[in-house]
Design a protein around this motif. Structure first.
Motif, mmCIF file in Angstrom:
data_model
loop_
_atom_site.group_PDB
_atom_site.id
_atom_site.type_symbol
_atom_site.label_atom_id
_atom_site.label_comp_id
_atom_site.label_asym_id
_atom_site.label_seq_id
_atom_site.Cartn_x
_atom_site.Cartn_y
_atom_site.Cartn_z
ATOM 1 N N LEU A 58 0.839 -1.207 0.000
ATOM 2 C CA LEU A 58 0.000 0.000 0.000
ATOM 3 C C LEU A 58 0.875 1.259 0.000
ATOM 4 O O LEU A 58 0.655 2.185 -0.785
ATOM 5 C CB LEU A 58 -0.906 -0.013 1.228
ATOM 6 C CG LEU A 58 -2.000 1.052 1.295
ATOM 7 C CD1 LEU A 58 -2.987 0.862 0.155
ATOM 8 C CD2 LEU A 58 -2.729 0.986 2.624
ATOM 9 N N GLY A 114 3.165 1.163 -3.245
ATOM 10 C CA GLY A 114 2.284 1.306 -4.404
ATOM 11 C C GLY A 114 1.760 2.728 -4.523
ATOM 12 O O GLY A 114 1.725 3.307 -5.607
ATOM 13 N N GLY A 115 1.368 3.309 -3.390
ATOM 14 C CA GLY A 115 0.888 4.681 -3.405
ATOM 15 C C GLY A 115 1.948 5.650 -3.907
ATOM 16 O O GLY A 115 1.644 6.660 -4.533
ATOM 17 N N LEU A 167 2.925 4.063 -8.161
ATOM 18 C CA LEU A 167 2.016 3.605 -9.218
ATOM 19 C C LEU A 167 1.476 4.718 -10.113
ATOM 20 O O LEU A 167 0.636 4.469 -10.969
ATOM 21 C CB LEU A 167 0.855 2.804 -8.611
ATOM 22 C CG LEU A 167 1.239 1.357 -8.273
ATOM 23 C CD1 LEU A 167 0.113 0.655 -7.548
ATOM 24 C CD2 LEU A 167 1.621 0.590 -9.519
ATOM 25 N N ARG A 193 -5.891 5.024 -10.773
ATOM 26 C CA ARG A 193 -4.835 4.834 -9.791
ATOM 27 C C ARG A 193 -5.375 4.203 -8.497
ATOM 28 O O ARG A 193 -4.713 3.384 -7.884
ATOM 29 C CB ARG A 193 -4.169 6.172 -9.495
ATOM 30 C CG ARG A 193 -2.873 5.985 -8.788
ATOM 31 C CD ARG A 193 -2.031 7.225 -8.811
ATOM 32 N NE ARG A 193 -1.137 7.191 -7.683
ATOM 33 C CZ ARG A 193 -0.701 8.259 -7.051
ATOM 34 N NH1 ARG A 193 -1.096 9.453 -7.451
ATOM 35 N NH2 ARG A 193 0.110 8.148 -6.047
ATOM 36 N N VAL A 237 -3.633 0.877 -6.950
ATOM 37 C CA VAL A 237 -3.038 0.832 -5.612
ATOM 38 C C VAL A 237 -3.758 -0.213 -4.756
ATOM 39 O O VAL A 237 -3.136 -0.985 -4.024
ATOM 40 C CB VAL A 237 -3.080 2.225 -4.946
ATOM 41 C CG1 VAL A 237 -2.629 2.133 -3.500
ATOM 42 C CG2 VAL A 237 -2.196 3.203 -5.714
ATOM 43 N N TYR A 290 -2.737 -3.637 -5.870
ATOM 44 C CA TYR A 290 -1.335 -3.837 -5.472
ATOM 45 C C TYR A 290 -1.278 -4.226 -3.994
ATOM 46 O O TYR A 290 -0.536 -5.132 -3.608
ATOM 47 C CB TYR A 290 -0.563 -2.539 -5.717
ATOM 48 C CG TYR A 290 0.938 -2.692 -5.831
ATOM 49 C CD1 TYR A 290 1.500 -3.432 -6.860
ATOM 50 C CD2 TYR A 290 1.797 -2.069 -4.925
ATOM 51 C CE1 TYR A 290 2.871 -3.561 -6.982
ATOM 52 C CE2 TYR A 290 3.170 -2.188 -5.036
ATOM 53 C CZ TYR A 290 3.699 -2.938 -6.063
ATOM 54 O OH TYR A 290 5.058 -3.065 -6.186
#
Lengths: 347, 251
Positions: A122, A125-126, A129, A230, A234, A237
């Motif tokens: 998290l 990915g944040g 991504l 997005r 996220v 992910y």
């Protein structure tokens, strides 16, 4: 195709006020749900057939869950990543450290591993991504290198390059001891893999999974439908991070050790190889690819310790050349071929 | 009738280049308006400004009475400003049914349900069947869009837009790339759209425009040339000169 075209044409001429709600084509049959029970049955059969190889088969089952989590990211979101080991390793270390210092219930350790992998995914990915393609690929590699370096430097917690040992799980559910033959480990790993397959299939068939497939094909079109590409990426992910973290924790629990190689670039790349080998975007392709790769790897390394890398390479080239969609696509090709033959016979 | 879309003094500069200048127009519920103009007149820029793909340099856009000038494209979509694309932009590997399901779920903001089943979502199958039926696409529901005839892809674009429950629908050349003999099917489909919608169609083909539109807005060189009822605009000598005239010469 020409049939649907003329079909549509005749509908168009039925006049402006005609509503045609009756002729909705029937959904195609989908046998993907069989993958989890088949995996469970074959896993049990292998338990009786190859009692000598339980250690290897346990690693295969845990790795299959890891590759499955990569399929959620690559096969259903189109995120190209060479950093999936960051989540696997985080889960493995989190479970390992918790086992040494806090708790030793195996199920709790899996939960800790999953949570750690999910949080790692998290957060990273944040951060990364927003990028796509090669840039994203580089960023995922960078994340793995950073996590590996942190694990290397935090010797007091992780054991550094010596690895973390002393993971000694309590009996499963308070009943089944983790015996020295690895029977409990193996059955536990297969059970977790089967549960993971069921959960993953549920997710990819959910409204969320459908939206992710849309993002994979055309993120801008998703925006035009009012969605945020997005946010989907996220979230998926992070979900895949949970799966990878559980797989890492499962490896830690069943093997008793965690090493730096579990957060390595090569472990990320190997997951990608196994997934592409089996076929992306199907879930069961991940399991097939892992079993095929690790089995062939094991047999070749045992029979020819000097040239086995060469044969692994030839094996991979053969699959990529003759079955570009992966091993799992072989069955679909066969079915398409038979269907065509069937039509020919009818005509 | 309520005004659904109101555009006031909309301008856009790219550096020193003014591609839209001081365009004002409005759409009421039930309007069927065509936006025409020669190539390079700024039609696509105008649509991108209205839908929020591009930020305007000056001017205001109100949707159903609320100022949406500062809102993102996705926010405008959620408020009912929906467009279809000039070149069909669809998800190639998904079936027609999956497209419709995605559009309806996205509209209802049910796409973050990770453990729900699409197939068992209440009311979804019926709504999808109705939308597809309206566009005559029922028989193609299970066809992957990649192997769908182009005309049907255009119909699916309109069906998708319709499933979003628009207040204002912008159709960007809905019949582009469709053989002339088949464009009637697209017009039939547009005829079946709910009557309380405001529809703005960007179109080149004057034949289609005259069949579809009750009013016309003409852009030329980024400016509003004239607007009004279809018959008046078509008879306007300025329009004949810049648009019809140039087209006639081209043929």
């Amino acid at each position: 195709m020409s049939a649907t075209m003329t079909d549509g044409l005749s509908k168009g001429t039925t006049g402006p006020m005609t509503r045609d709600t009756t002729a909705l084509a029937a959904p195609r049959r989908d046998f993907g749900w069989l993958a989890a029970p088949i995996t469970g049955a074959l896993g049990l059969a292998a338990f009786w057939l190859f009692p000598e190889d339980l250690g290897l088969m346990t690693r295969i089952a845990a790795t299959a869950l890891y590759v499955l989590s990569l399929d959620l990211v690559l096969g259903y979101c189109g995120i190209a990543t060479l950093g999936h080991a960051a989540m696997f390793g985080t889960g493995a270390y989190a479970a390992g450290i918790a086992a040494v210092h806090l708790v030793n219930d195996p199920l709790v350790l899996l939960l800790i591993g999953g949570a750690a992998g999910g949080v790692m995914a998290l957060v990273t990915g944040g951060l990364i991504l927003h990028a796509r393609g090669l840039t994203l690929l580089m960023l995922t590699i960078a994340v793995t290198q950073i996590v590996q370096e942190v694990a290397n430097k935090a010797r007091d917690w992780t054991g550094g390059s010596d690895g973390l040992s002393g993971v000694d799980p309590a009996p499963l559910l308070g009943l089944f001891r983790f015996d020295m033959f690895g029977r409990t480990s193996y059955l536990f790993a297969v059970a977790v893999l089967v549960v993971g397959m069921v959960a993953a299939r549920r997710i990819v068939r959910s409204p969320f999974g459908l939206a992710c497939r849309g993002v994979k094909e055309d993120p801008l079109r998703i925006s035009a439908l009012g969605g945020s590409p997005r946010a989907y990426l996220v979230t998926m992910y992070a979900v895949a991070g949970i799966f990878a973290g559980v797989a890492g924790a499962l490896t830690a629990v069943s093997s008793g050790i965690v090493g730096l190689d579990s957060v390595s670039f090569s472990w990320s790349a190997e997951a990608l190889v196994m997934l592409v080998l089996g076929g992306t975007g199907r879930l069961y392709g991940a399991v097939i690819g892992t079993v095929a790769f690790m089995t062939v790897h094991h047999i070749l390394a045992a029979t020819d310790p000097f040239h086995w890398m060469l044969f692994i390479g030839l094996f991979l080239m053969g699959i990529v050349l003759f079955l570009p969609g992966g091993i799992a696509s072989g069955g679909e090709r066969l079915r398409a071929l038979l269907a065509r033959k069937g039509e020919g016979d009818q005509a | 009738m309520t005004i659904l879309l109101e555009v006031q003094g909309l301008s856009k500069n790219f550096g020193g280049l003014q591609v839209s200048s001081d365009i004002s127009m409005s759409l009421k519920a039930g309007d069927r308006c065509a936006l025409i103009g020669p190539n390079g007149a700024g039609k696509t820029t105008f649509v991108n400004l209205v839908t929020g793909v591009l930020p305007p340099t000056a001017g205001a856009i109100r949707l159903d009475g609320r100022d949406v000038t500062k809102l993102s494209a996705a926010d405008r979509v959620r408020r009912g400003l929906i467009r279809s694309f000039q070149v069909a932009r669809l998800f190639k590997s998904m079936t027609v049914r999956e497209h419709m399901e995605l559009a309806v779920l996205q509209r209802d903001r049910r796409t973050f349900r990770l453990f729900a089943s699409v197939a068992k979502t209440a009311g979804l199958a019926d709504e999808v069947a109705e939308c597809l039926g309206l566009m005559g696409l029922g028989a193609a529901a299970e066809t992957p869009v990649g192997s769908l005839a182009y005309g049907q892809q255009r119909l699916l674009e309109i069906a998708l837009a319709l499933a979003m429950r628009p207040k204002v629908l912008i159709l960007d050349e809905p019949a582009a790339g469709v053989p002339h003999s088949e464009s009637q099917r697209i017009l039939d489909a547009i005829d079946r759209l709910p009557k309380d919608l405001a529809v703005l169609m960007i179109e080149h083909d004057m034949d289609l425009v005259s069949r579809f539109a009750s009013s016309i807005v003409v852009l030329a060189q980024g400016k509003l040339l004239c607007s009004g009822a279809t018959r008046d605009v078509m008879a306007d000598p300025r329009v004949r000169e810049v648009y019809l005239g140039s087209r006639a010469n081209a043929h």
